[in-house]
Design a protein around this motif. Structure first.
Motif, mmCIF file in Angstrom:
data_model
loop_
_atom_site.group_PDB
_atom_site.id
_atom_site.type_symbol
_atom_site.label_atom_id
_atom_site.label_comp_id
_atom_site.label_asym_id
_atom_site.label_seq_id
_atom_site.Cartn_x
_atom_site.Cartn_y
_atom_site.Cartn_z
ATOM 1 N N ILE A 139 0.858 -1.181 0.000
ATOM 2 C CA ILE A 139 0.000 0.000 0.000
ATOM 3 C C ILE A 139 0.898 1.235 0.000
ATOM 4 O O ILE A 139 1.851 1.329 0.780
ATOM 5 N N THR A 140 0.591 2.184 -0.876
ATOM 6 C CA THR A 140 1.397 3.395 -0.971
ATOM 7 C C THR A 140 0.738 4.602 -0.319
ATOM 8 O O THR A 140 1.407 5.578 -0.022
ATOM 9 N N GLY A 141 -0.573 4.578 -0.104
ATOM 10 C CA GLY A 141 -1.218 5.715 0.529
ATOM 11 C C GLY A 141 -2.701 5.489 0.763
ATOM 12 O O GLY A 141 -3.315 4.591 0.193
ATOM 13 N N ALA A 142 -3.266 6.340 1.630
ATOM 14 C CA ALA A 142 -4.697 6.297 1.926
ATOM 15 C C ALA A 142 -5.159 7.723 2.207
ATOM 16 O O ALA A 142 -4.424 8.519 2.791
ATOM 17 N N ARG A 143 -6.376 8.033 1.803
ATOM 18 C CA ARG A 143 -6.917 9.371 2.036
ATOM 19 C C ARG A 143 -8.436 9.306 2.157
ATOM 20 O O ARG A 143 -9.055 8.328 1.751
ATOM 21 N N TRP A 144 -9.018 10.359 2.734
ATOM 22 C CA TRP A 144 -10.465 10.475 2.864
ATOM 23 C C TRP A 144 -11.015 11.362 1.762
ATOM 24 O O TRP A 144 -10.420 12.366 1.414
ATOM 25 N N GLU A 145 -12.162 10.986 1.237
ATOM 26 C CA GLU A 145 -12.924 11.813 0.302
ATOM 27 C C GLU A 145 -14.301 12.026 0.913
ATOM 28 O O GLU A 145 -14.890 11.080 1.447
ATOM 29 N N ASN A 190 -21.872 12.696 0.815
ATOM 30 C CA ASN A 190 -23.032 13.325 1.450
ATOM 31 C C ASN A 190 -23.416 12.635 2.745
ATOM 32 O O ASN A 190 -23.827 13.278 3.697
ATOM 33 N N GLU A 191 -23.313 11.317 2.786
ATOM 34 C CA GLU A 191 -23.748 10.562 3.951
ATOM 35 C C GLU A 191 -22.607 9.963 4.752
ATOM 36 O O GLU A 191 -22.830 9.146 5.631
ATOM 37 N N GLY A 192 -21.366 10.344 4.474
ATOM 38 C CA GLY A 192 -20.229 9.803 5.206
ATOM 39 C C GLY A 192 -18.920 10.183 4.557
ATOM 40 O O GLY A 192 -18.745 11.307 4.070
ATOM 41 N N VAL A 226 -7.728 4.045 -1.149
ATOM 42 C CA VAL A 226 -6.423 3.446 -0.883
ATOM 43 C C VAL A 226 -5.733 3.165 -2.207
ATOM 44 O O VAL A 226 -6.345 2.605 -3.125
ATOM 45 N N THR A 227 -4.462 3.558 -2.303
ATOM 46 C CA THR A 227 -3.661 3.274 -3.495
ATOM 47 C C THR A 227 -2.559 2.291 -3.122
ATOM 48 O O THR A 227 -2.057 2.294 -1.995
ATOM 49 N N ALA A 228 -2.199 1.456 -4.083
ATOM 50 C CA ALA A 228 -1.201 0.417 -3.843
ATOM 51 C C ALA A 228 -0.386 0.176 -5.105
ATOM 52 O O ALA A 228 -0.733 0.660 -6.196
ATOM 53 N N MET A 229 0.685 -0.582 -4.945
ATOM 54 C CA MET A 229 1.540 -0.979 -6.062
ATOM 55 C C MET A 229 1.781 -2.479 -5.999
ATOM 56 O O MET A 229 1.823 -3.067 -4.925
ATOM 57 N N ALA A 230 1.933 -3.053 -7.171
ATOM 58 C CA ALA A 230 2.263 -4.472 -7.289
ATOM 59 C C ALA A 230 3.518 -4.585 -8.145
ATOM 60 O O ALA A 230 3.808 -3.694 -8.948
ATOM 61 N N PRO A 231 4.264 -5.658 -8.011
ATOM 62 C CA PRO A 231 5.491 -5.790 -8.804
ATOM 63 C C PRO A 231 5.234 -6.019 -10.289
ATOM 64 O O PRO A 231 6.091 -5.707 -11.117
ATOM 65 N N THR A 232 4.078 -6.554 -10.626
ATOM 66 C CA THR A 232 3.764 -6.816 -12.033
ATOM 67 C C THR A 232 2.407 -6.217 -12.384
ATOM 68 O O THR A 232 1.622 -5.854 -11.516
ATOM 69 N N LYS A 233 2.122 -6.179 -13.653
ATOM 70 C CA LYS A 233 0.808 -5.734 -14.119
ATOM 71 C C LYS A 233 -0.186 -6.893 -13.997
ATOM 72 O O LYS A 233 0.200 -8.024 -13.795
ATOM 73 N N GLY A 234 -1.466 -6.591 -14.131
ATOM 74 C CA GLY A 234 -2.461 -7.637 -14.248
ATOM 75 C C GLY A 234 -3.226 -8.011 -13.001
ATOM 76 O O GLY A 234 -3.992 -8.973 -13.023
ATOM 77 N N TYR A 235 -3.058 -7.301 -11.893
ATOM 78 C CA TYR A 235 -3.852 -7.612 -10.702
ATOM 79 C C TYR A 235 -5.309 -7.260 -10.968
ATOM 80 O O TYR A 235 -5.611 -6.238 -11.595
ATOM 81 N N ASN A 236 -6.224 -8.100 -10.507
ATOM 82 C CA ASN A 236 -7.653 -7.851 -10.735
ATOM 83 C C ASN A 236 -8.457 -8.234 -9.507
ATOM 84 O O ASN A 236 -7.921 -8.794 -8.561
ATOM 85 N N SER A 237 -9.741 -7.926 -9.522
ATOM 86 C CA SER A 237 -10.663 -8.180 -8.408
ATOM 87 C C SER A 237 -10.146 -7.589 -7.111
ATOM 88 O O SER A 237 -10.228 -8.200 -6.045
ATOM 89 N N VAL A 238 -9.604 -6.381 -7.202
ATOM 90 C CA VAL A 238 -9.049 -5.704 -6.034
ATOM 91 C C VAL A 238 -10.194 -5.110 -5.223
ATOM 92 O O VAL A 238 -11.119 -4.512 -5.770
ATOM 93 N N GLU A 239 -10.121 -5.285 -3.905
ATOM 94 C CA GLU A 239 -11.184 -4.824 -3.028
ATOM 95 C C GLU A 239 -10.624 -4.604 -1.626
ATOM 96 O O GLU A 239 -9.630 -5.206 -1.245
ATOM 97 N N PHE A 295 -13.567 2.366 -0.100
ATOM 98 C CA PHE A 295 -14.420 1.743 0.905
ATOM 99 C C PHE A 295 -15.266 2.848 1.515
ATOM 100 O O PHE A 295 -14.741 3.765 2.151
ATOM 101 N N ALA A 296 -16.582 2.775 1.320
ATOM 102 C CA ALA A 296 -17.488 3.814 1.824
ATOM 103 C C ALA A 296 -17.917 3.509 3.248
ATOM 104 O O ALA A 296 -18.225 2.372 3.587
#
Length: 170
Positions: A64-70, A73-75, A80-93, A144-145
């Motif tokens: 994980i490289t960073g996290a911030r609040w946005e 209206n209701e919260g 969260v931003t992150a880095m992986a060593p290779t391309k192609g990561y999917n189903s990130v949650e 993540f809301a």
């Protein structure tokens, strides 16, 4: 007139046994033949196999490289931003570290909500697995809301990856 009073009196008596303080008594017609709406374990809605078996089995994102609040209206929205060593990561949650019922987010006893950033890496024999990721263009972002009601009991949020933990204060 008397023909109408008897059925009304009987139906009133039957309906009064269906709810309120008499719902578990012998006056409830739903329980007369062994039926009833109760659960066999005394009212628990927890799955028979428990919540622990519902844990997410995807591996953590490498870093994980960073996290911030946005604002919402209701919260708030945790981004969260992150880095992986290779391309192609999917189903990130972003998921809770401790399995919880969907829509019911609660922190641990110390007021910290512990989350995990998970995703599926590319298949080992795919072309994406052979291409290294570039920090400028290949960031992984997930959100993540949280509603104001969920945020009320939270003092901090810890987001874990495979190699590091980022903490963000409310």
């Amino acid at each position: 007139m008397t023909k109408l009073i008897a059925p009304l009196l009987i139906s009133t008596l039957v309906l009064s046994g269906c709810g309120g303080r008499f719902s578990d008594s012998g006056w409830n017609p739903l329980g007369w033949l062994g039926g009833g709406g109760g659960t066999p374990d005394g009212g628990s809605l927890e799955p028979e196999e428990g919540y622990a078996s519902l844990a997410d089995s995807r591996p953590g994102i490498p870093q994980i490289t960073g996290a911030r609040w946005e604002p919402l209206n209701e919260g708030r929205l945790l981004v969260v931003t992150a880095m992986a060593p290779t391309k192609g990561y999917n189903s990130v949650e972003i998921v809770t570290a401790r399995p919880q019922p969907r829509g019911r987010i609660s922190p641990d006893a110390d007021g910290v909500l512990r989350l995990r950033m998970v995703g599926l890496p590319p298949l080992p024999d795919s072309e994406a697995a052979r291409l290294p990721a570039r920090a400028e263009t290949d960031q992984i972002t997930a959100a993540f809301a949280l509603s104001y009601r969920q945020l009320a009991g939270i003092t901090a949020i810890e987001i874990a990856s495979a190699s590091n933990v980022v903490t963000i204060r409310r």
